[in-house]
Design a protein around this motif. Structure first.
Motif, PDB file in Angstrom:
ATOM      1  N   UNK A 118      35.682  86.944  57.224  1.00 34.33           N
ATOM      2  CA  UNK A 118      36.208  86.645  58.554  1.00 34.33           C
ATOM      3  C   UNK A 118      37.135  87.759  59.015  1.00 34.33           C
ATOM      4  N   UNK A 119      37.062  88.065  60.290  1.00 35.80           N
ATOM      5  CA  UNK A 119      37.996  89.008  60.912  1.00 35.80           C
ATOM      6  C   UNK A 119      39.351  88.322  61.060  1.00 35.80           C
ATOM      7  N   UNK A 120      40.415  89.054  60.752  1.00 35.24           N
ATOM      8  CA  UNK A 120      41.772  88.508  60.853  1.00 35.24           C
ATOM      9  C   UNK A 120      42.540  89.273  61.932  1.00 35.24           C
ATOM     10  N   UNK A 121      42.853  88.599  63.017  1.00 35.29           N
ATOM     11  CA  UNK A 121      43.619  89.222  64.091  1.00 35.29           C
ATOM     12  C   UNK A 121      45.112  89.196  63.763  1.00 35.29           C
ATOM     13  N   UNK A 122      45.834  90.280  64.035  1.00 35.66           N
ATOM     14  CA  UNK A 122      47.279  90.283  63.775  1.00 35.66           C
ATOM     15  C   UNK A 122      48.034  89.287  64.654  1.00 35.66           C
ATOM     16  N   UNK A 123      47.372  88.769  65.673  1.00 33.22           N
ATOM     17  CA  UNK A 123      48.012  87.773  66.543  1.00 33.22           C
ATOM     18  C   UNK A 123      48.351  86.493  65.787  1.00 33.22           C
ATOM     19  N   UNK A 124      47.691  86.257  64.638  1.00 31.06           N
ATOM     20  CA  UNK A 124      47.963  85.048  63.865  1.00 31.06           C
ATOM     21  C   UNK A 124      49.189  85.190  62.978  1.00 31.06           C
ATOM     22  N   UNK A 125      49.672  86.410  62.760  1.00 29.85           N
ATOM     23  CA  UNK A 125      50.799  86.629  61.867  1.00 29.85           C
ATOM     24  C   UNK A 125      52.128  86.262  62.522  1.00 29.85           C
ATOM     25  N   UNK A 157      35.988  90.277  43.846  1.00 27.30           N
ATOM     26  CA  UNK A 157      37.106  90.455  44.773  1.00 27.30           C
ATOM     27  C   UNK A 157      37.125  89.298  45.760  1.00 27.30           C
ATOM     28  N   UNK A 158      38.295  88.700  45.907  1.00 26.20           N
ATOM     29  CA  UNK A 158      38.476  87.640  46.900  1.00 26.20           C
ATOM     30  C   UNK A 158      39.746  87.980  47.676  1.00 26.20           C
ATOM     31  N   UNK A 159      39.561  88.627  48.818  1.00 28.90           N
ATOM     32  CA  UNK A 159      40.686  89.062  49.661  1.00 28.90           C
ATOM     33  C   UNK A 159      40.938  87.980  50.703  1.00 28.90           C
ATOM     34  N   UNK A 160      41.985  87.198  50.492  1.00 26.75           N
ATOM     35  CA  UNK A 160      42.257  86.048  51.346  1.00 26.75           C
ATOM     36  C   UNK A 160      43.737  86.003  51.758  1.00 26.75           C
ATOM     37  N   UNK A 161      44.246  87.141  52.213  1.00 23.92           N
ATOM     38  CA  UNK A 161      45.622  87.243  52.726  1.00 23.92           C
ATOM     39  C   UNK A 161      46.682  86.982  51.663  1.00 23.92           C
ATOM     40  N   UNK A 162      46.334  87.198  50.378  1.00 25.32           N
ATOM     41  CA  UNK A 162      47.315  86.952  49.316  1.00 25.32           C
ATOM     42  C   UNK A 162      48.528  87.873  49.427  1.00 25.32           C
ATOM     43  N   UNK A 222      50.295  83.687  56.161  1.00 25.91           N
ATOM     44  CA  UNK A 222      49.117  83.000  55.627  1.00 25.91           C
ATOM     45  C   UNK A 222      48.875  81.693  56.364  1.00 25.91           C
ATOM     46  N   UNK A 223      49.949  81.003  56.663  1.00 24.36           N
ATOM     47  CA  UNK A 223      49.805  79.739  57.396  1.00 24.36           C
ATOM     48  C   UNK A 223      49.203  80.001  58.771  1.00 24.36           C
ATOM     49  N   UNK A 224      49.610  81.089  59.411  1.00 20.36           N
ATOM     50  CA  UNK A 224      49.062  81.429  60.717  1.00 20.36           C
ATOM     51  C   UNK A 224      47.592  81.781  60.648  1.00 20.36           C
ATOM     52  N   UNK A 225      47.218  82.521  59.600  1.00 19.56           N
ATOM     53  CA  UNK A 225      45.815  82.891  59.413  1.00 19.56           C
ATOM     54  C   UNK A 225      44.964  81.649  59.170  1.00 19.56           C
ATOM     55  N   UNK A 226      45.445  80.773  58.299  1.00 17.10           N
ATOM     56  CA  UNK A 226      44.694  79.549  57.987  1.00 17.10           C
ATOM     57  C   UNK A 226      44.499  78.698  59.234  1.00 17.10           C
ATOM     58  N   UNK A 238      35.749  78.715  59.276  1.00 24.24           N
ATOM     59  CA  UNK A 238      36.538  77.538  58.924  1.00 24.24           C
ATOM     60  C   UNK A 238      36.560  77.346  57.407  1.00 24.24           C
ATOM     61  N   UNK A 239      35.501  77.747  56.734  1.00 29.11           N
ATOM     62  CA  UNK A 239      35.472  77.684  55.268  1.00 29.11           C
ATOM     63  C   UNK A 239      36.434  78.708  54.665  1.00 29.11           C
ATOM     64  N   UNK A 240      36.540  79.877  55.312  1.00 26.25           N
ATOM     65  CA  UNK A 240      37.491  80.883  54.858  1.00 26.25           C
ATOM     66  C   UNK A 240      38.912  80.347  54.954  1.00 26.25           C
ATOM     67  N   UNK A 241      39.194  79.575  56.001  1.00 25.83           N
ATOM     68  CA  UNK A 241      40.523  78.998  56.170  1.00 25.83           C
ATOM     69  C   UNK A 241      40.942  78.190  54.946  1.00 25.83           C
ATOM     70  N   UNK A 242      39.995  77.513  54.320  1.00 31.52           N
ATOM     71  CA  UNK A 242      40.294  76.685  53.151  1.00 31.52           C
ATOM     72  C   UNK A 242      40.632  77.526  51.927  1.00 31.52           C
ATOM     73  N   UNK A 243      40.294  78.819  51.966  1.00 33.78           N
ATOM     74  CA  UNK A 243      40.543  79.697  50.814  1.00 33.78           C
ATOM     75  C   UNK A 243      41.863  80.444  50.906  1.00 33.78           C
ATOM     76  N   UNK A 244      42.540  80.344  52.039  1.00 32.52           N
ATOM     77  CA  UNK A 244      43.823  81.015  52.194  1.00 32.52           C
ATOM     78  C   UNK A 244      44.858  80.290  51.313  1.00 32.52           C
ATOM     79  N   UNK A 245      45.564  81.012  50.434  1.00 41.23           N
ATOM     80  CA  UNK A 245      46.550  80.349  49.567  1.00 41.23           C
ATOM     81  C   UNK A 245      47.588  79.578  50.378  1.00 41.23           C
ATOM     82  N   UNK A 246      47.798  78.337  49.996  1.00 40.82           N
ATOM     83  CA  UNK A 246      48.751  77.485  50.702  1.00 40.82           C
ATOM     84  C   UNK A 246      50.174  77.841  50.289  1.00 40.82           C
TER      85      UNK A 246
END
Length: 210
Positions: A82-89, A171-176, A183-187, A199-207
């Protein structure tokens, strides 16, 4: 594959899951004629060897199997992304020092590629591969549904691939590497996507911890 420690994935169960979910892989071999690559559906037999064995087939007319490989072959598996926009940070509002990035899963499998054209082995491999992707259908199609003579003719047009895996890179790059707030913003951003895979990627973002 460049893998910073934060993104490295070594869990065999997770690696196998990514490989199986990828469905279509890419076989890459180095030859005297240069690099050669073919997209292929493959299945993993985890019961064989330390890391498992990959099976699939190529068209007999495909020159890749005819060109003697130099060293190990590489099979590329791409998982969710998934593309991650900096607007979510949250950091965007704090200091603005943010840039876009991409979250993704990837597995690289290495091993010596073996090609075969024995009809019985080919039929077994094709049957297993077909059953794997038909199993969730309400009325699964089976290789045995087609006339034997037709299947035999089709088998003459392909060459089997067997690749015992010697090593895996995951490799699992998920905003770690981001803060909990980022991370909360990305999720949250991915959870609101119109794309089911994002939406499946959202579930992989570390809580957040605690």
């Amino acid at each position: 594959m460049y893998t910073p420690p934060a993104f490295r994935e070594d869990d065999p169960a997770i690696l196998r899951s990514i490989m199986r979910e990828a469905r279509l892989a890419t076989l890459v071999t180095a030859t005297a004629e240069g690099l050669m690559a073919t997209p292929l559906p493959l299945f993993l037999d985890a019961s064989e060897g330390e890391h498992g064995v990959l099976y699939g087939h190529l068209a007999r007319a495909n020159g890749q199997w005819k060109a003697a490989p130099i060293g190990e072959a590489l099979v590329l598996f791409s998982g969710l992304d998934a593309y991650i926009t900096p607007s979510w940070y949250a950091a965007k509002a704090e200091h603005g020092k943010v840039v876009p990035t991409w979250n993704y899963e990837a597995v690289h499998a290495y091993g010596v590629a073996e090609f075969f054209d024995d009809p019985e082995r080919l039929l077994a491999a094709v049957t297993r591969l077909t059953a794997l992707y038909e199993q969730k259908r309400a009325e699964p199609w089976s290789v045995s549904d087609a006339p034997e003579s037709f299947v035999a003719a089709q088998l003459r047009g392909i060459v089997g691939l067997r690749l015992p895996i010697t090593r895996l890179e995951g490799k699992r790059k998920m905003s770690q590497n981001r803060s909990e707030a980022d991370r909360a913003g990305v999720a949250a951003g991915l959870a609101g996507s119109e794309r089911p895979d994002e939406r499946r990627v959202a579930d992989l973002i570390p809580a957040p911890r605690g």
